[in-house]
Enzyme design. Structure first.
Site, PDB file in Angstrom:
ATOM      1  N   GLY A   8       0.836  -1.213   0.000  1.00 57.34           N
ATOM      2  CA  GLY A   8       0.000   0.000   0.000  1.00 57.34           C
ATOM      3  C   GLY A   8       0.865   1.254   0.000  1.00 57.34           C
ATOM      4  O   GLY A   8       0.550   2.245   0.654  1.00 57.34           O
ATOM      5  N   GLN A  12      -1.028   8.063   1.386  1.00 54.74           N
ATOM      6  CA  GLN A  12      -0.467   9.258   2.018  1.00 54.74           C
ATOM      7  C   GLN A  12       0.815   8.942   2.801  1.00 54.74           C
ATOM      8  O   GLN A  12       1.820   9.631   2.660  1.00 54.74           O
ATOM      9  CB  GLN A  12      -1.509   9.897   2.954  1.00 54.74           C
ATOM     10  CG  GLN A  12      -1.089  11.275   3.467  1.00 54.74           C
ATOM     11  CD  GLN A  12      -1.813  11.701   4.742  1.00 54.74           C
ATOM     12  OE1 GLN A  12      -2.462  10.883   5.412  1.00 54.74           O
ATOM     13  NE2 GLN A  12      -1.702  12.964   5.092  1.00 54.74           N
ATOM     14  N   ASP A  34       1.913  -1.556  -4.615  1.00 54.49           N
ATOM     15  CA  ASP A  34       0.574  -0.969  -4.516  1.00 54.49           C
ATOM     16  C   ASP A  34      -0.317  -1.657  -5.545  1.00 54.49           C
ATOM     17  O   ASP A  34       0.178  -2.307  -6.469  1.00 54.49           O
ATOM     18  CB  ASP A  34       0.629   0.547  -4.767  1.00 54.49           C
ATOM     19  CG  ASP A  34      -0.589   1.265  -4.204  1.00 54.49           C
ATOM     20  OD1 ASP A  34      -0.543   1.694  -3.036  1.00 54.49           O
ATOM     21  OD2 ASP A  34      -1.603   1.387  -4.931  1.00 54.49           O
ATOM     22  N   ARG A  36      -2.021  -0.051  -7.685  1.00 54.96           N
ATOM     23  CA  ARG A  36      -1.943   0.733  -8.925  1.00 54.96           C
ATOM     24  C   ARG A  36      -0.510   1.081  -9.247  1.00 54.96           C
ATOM     25  O   ARG A  36       0.339   1.099  -8.352  1.00 54.96           O
ATOM     26  CB  ARG A  36      -2.707   2.052  -8.744  1.00 54.96           C
ATOM     27  CG  ARG A  36      -4.177   1.855  -8.717  1.00 54.96           C
ATOM     28  CD  ARG A  36      -4.942   3.144  -8.441  1.00 54.96           C
ATOM     29  NE  ARG A  36      -6.157   2.820  -7.685  1.00 54.96           N
ATOM     30  CZ  ARG A  36      -6.253   2.841  -6.375  1.00 54.96           C
ATOM     31  NH1 ARG A  36      -5.233   3.241  -5.652  1.00 54.96           N
ATOM     32  NH2 ARG A  36      -7.354   2.481  -5.765  1.00 54.96           N
ATOM     33  N   TYR A 140     -14.066   1.426  10.460  1.00 54.88           N
ATOM     34  CA  TYR A 140     -12.614   1.651  10.469  1.00 54.88           C
ATOM     35  C   TYR A 140     -12.054   1.370  11.877  1.00 54.88           C
ATOM     36  O   TYR A 140     -11.060   0.645  12.032  1.00 54.88           O
ATOM     37  CB  TYR A 140     -12.361   3.105  10.065  1.00 54.88           C
ATOM     38  CG  TYR A 140     -10.920   3.571  10.084  1.00 54.88           C
ATOM     39  CD1 TYR A 140      -9.980   3.061   9.200  1.00 54.88           C
ATOM     40  CD2 TYR A 140     -10.520   4.584  10.964  1.00 54.88           C
ATOM     41  CE1 TYR A 140      -8.675   3.539   9.195  1.00 54.88           C
ATOM     42  CE2 TYR A 140      -9.211   5.062  10.962  1.00 54.88           C
ATOM     43  CZ  TYR A 140      -8.295   4.531  10.079  1.00 54.88           C
ATOM     44  OH  TYR A 140      -7.005   4.999  10.073  1.00 54.88           O
ATOM     45  N   LYS A 144      -9.504  -1.462  13.325  1.00 56.60           N
ATOM     46  CA  LYS A 144      -8.261  -1.115  14.024  1.00 56.60           C
ATOM     47  C   LYS A 144      -8.149  -1.846  15.362  1.00 56.60           C
ATOM     48  O   LYS A 144      -7.087  -2.383  15.698  1.00 56.60           O
ATOM     49  CB  LYS A 144      -8.155   0.407  14.227  1.00 56.60           C
ATOM     50  CG  LYS A 144      -7.879   1.186  12.937  1.00 56.60           C
ATOM     51  CD  LYS A 144      -6.606   0.713  12.239  1.00 56.60           C
ATOM     52  CE  LYS A 144      -6.252   1.486  10.990  1.00 56.60           C
ATOM     53  NZ  LYS A 144      -5.213   0.836  10.177  1.00 56.60           N
TER      54      LYS A 144
HETATM   55  C1  AKB Z   1      -8.956   9.208   9.418  1.00 56.16           C
HETATM   56  O1  AKB Z   1      -9.338  10.379   9.608  1.00 56.16           O
HETATM   57  O2  AKB Z   1      -9.704   8.271   9.131  1.00 56.16           O
HETATM   58  C2  AKB Z   1      -7.471   8.918   9.584  1.00 56.16           C
HETATM   59  C3  AKB Z   1      -7.164   8.494  10.984  1.00 56.16           C
HETATM   60  C4  AKB Z   1      -7.149   9.476  12.077  1.00 56.16           C
HETATM   61  O3  AKB Z   1      -6.919   7.344  11.208  1.00 56.16           O
HETATM   62  N1  AKB Z   1      -6.694  10.060   9.213  1.00 56.16           N
END
Ligand code: AKB
Length: 318
Positions: A8, A12, A34, A36, A140, A144
């Site tokens: 990846g 960023q 990656d 791409r 997300y 995590k």
């Molecule tokens: C997001 O905003 O999803 C990320 C993070 C804080 O993990 N930049």
């Protein structure tokens, strides 16, 4: 670390981490991959197309390049994850699962970033401790927390050298972030230079932790090179450099650009996410266990961001 695979690498963090690692470990020893084509990443070292969710392809890259450390940077971020939670889970957990298994089979160390998104509305809001309640309300964040637990499991069960930090919002001027809740803190600098005005999607009084990319890159390497006998924690360390609201960063830019203006068009998804995250996190354990210390604050970062973005636009408009 001698032979490194970055999965990846086009995102960023990866686009800058690749260059940073190549300067330290040698261009030929850092293999960037990656989904791409990323022509810039092939300029000073090897680059390959790699689907992180293809277990055999990841294993083949590790074996062919005799890799001893993997940086798994694949992630759909917090805001975009809410548009398609099943896809976010499949990609975020698929890439991590493959990285863990390959690290176990080929005896590699593994770095995976976690996030302040691993915390939720029931975590203590200010100076959020290293070890505390973690009940995130985004897919997300769920990925995590699961990733942190799974990485610790691979360490205790199989001895895989897994390490991780909980990154705050990362601010950089090379590659734009995409789909995150903290992205506004990057976009505001670009808009200040481009149009002199910014419409903010985050409510004016919401604090979130942030960090400038040079500190984030250093954190990755310092943790991976840290003496393992000193590490009480592994997955994942709180790290931060600053905490601010949209009003604070706006005022900081306005000091340098008095005509800059900002208004608000609050995005309901980003509002809910940002309000569920800590105001500030406590990174004492990272400081004590591996010597973490940020070098950039809001003022020095603002000077540097504006200077770099100005130069970037000037060279593009030549
Ligand atoms: C997001 O905003 O999803 C990320 C993070 C804080 O993990 N930049």
């Amino acid at each position: 670390m001698k032979r490194i695979l970055i999965v990846g690498a086009g995102g960023q963090i990866g686009s800058e981490l690749t260059t940073y690692l190549r300067k330290t470990y040698g261009g030929a020893n850092v293999v960037a991959t990656d989904m791409r084509e990323c022509p810039a990443l092939g300029e000073d070292g090897p680059f390959e197309i790699l689907n992180a969710c293809d277990a055999e392809a990841v294993a083949s890259a590790v074996s062919r390049h005799k890799i001893d450390a993997i940086f798994n940077l694949v992630a759909l971020l917090s805001a975009v994850g809410e548009q398609n939670p099943q896809k976010a889970w499949a990609i975020n957990m698929g890439a991590l699962n493959n990285a863990l298994e390959v690290a176990r089979q080929y005896n590699c160390a593994l770095f995976t970033p976690s996030s302040i998104g691993a915390f939720g509305p029931t975590s203590p809001k200010d100076k959020t401790p290293q070890d505390t309640i973690m009940q995130p309300t985004t897919i997300y964040g769920v990925c995590k927390v699961t990733g942190e637990l799974l990485s610790n499991y691979y360490y205790t069960r199989f001895g895989v050298d897994t390490r991780s930090v909980r990154f705050p919002g990362l601010i950089s001027n090379v590659t734009l972030p995409g789909g995150g809740t903290t992205d506004y803190a990057v976009e505001i600098y670009y808009e200040a230079i481009k149009s002199g005005k910014f419409t903010c999607p985050i409510p004016e009084n919401v604090y979130m932790d942030m960090m400038y990319m040079p500190d984030a890159l250093r954190a990755c390497v310092e943790l991976m090179e840290a003496d393992p006998s000193k590490l009480v924690h592994r997955n994942s360390f709180n790290v931060t450099a600053m905490s601010f609201t949209p009003e604070t960063i706006y005022a900081e830019i306005k000091k340098r650009m008095p005509d800059f203006t900002m208004d608000y068009n609050v995005d309901p998804v980003k509002k809910a996410i940002s309000e569920s995250w800590p105001n500030s996190i406590d990174d004492t354990c990272a400081r004590e266990e591996w010597g973490w210390k940020p070098e950039w604050d809001l003022s020095s970062m603002t000077d540097d961001m504006l200077e770099h973005i100005r130069r970037k636009f000037a060279s593009e408009n030549k």
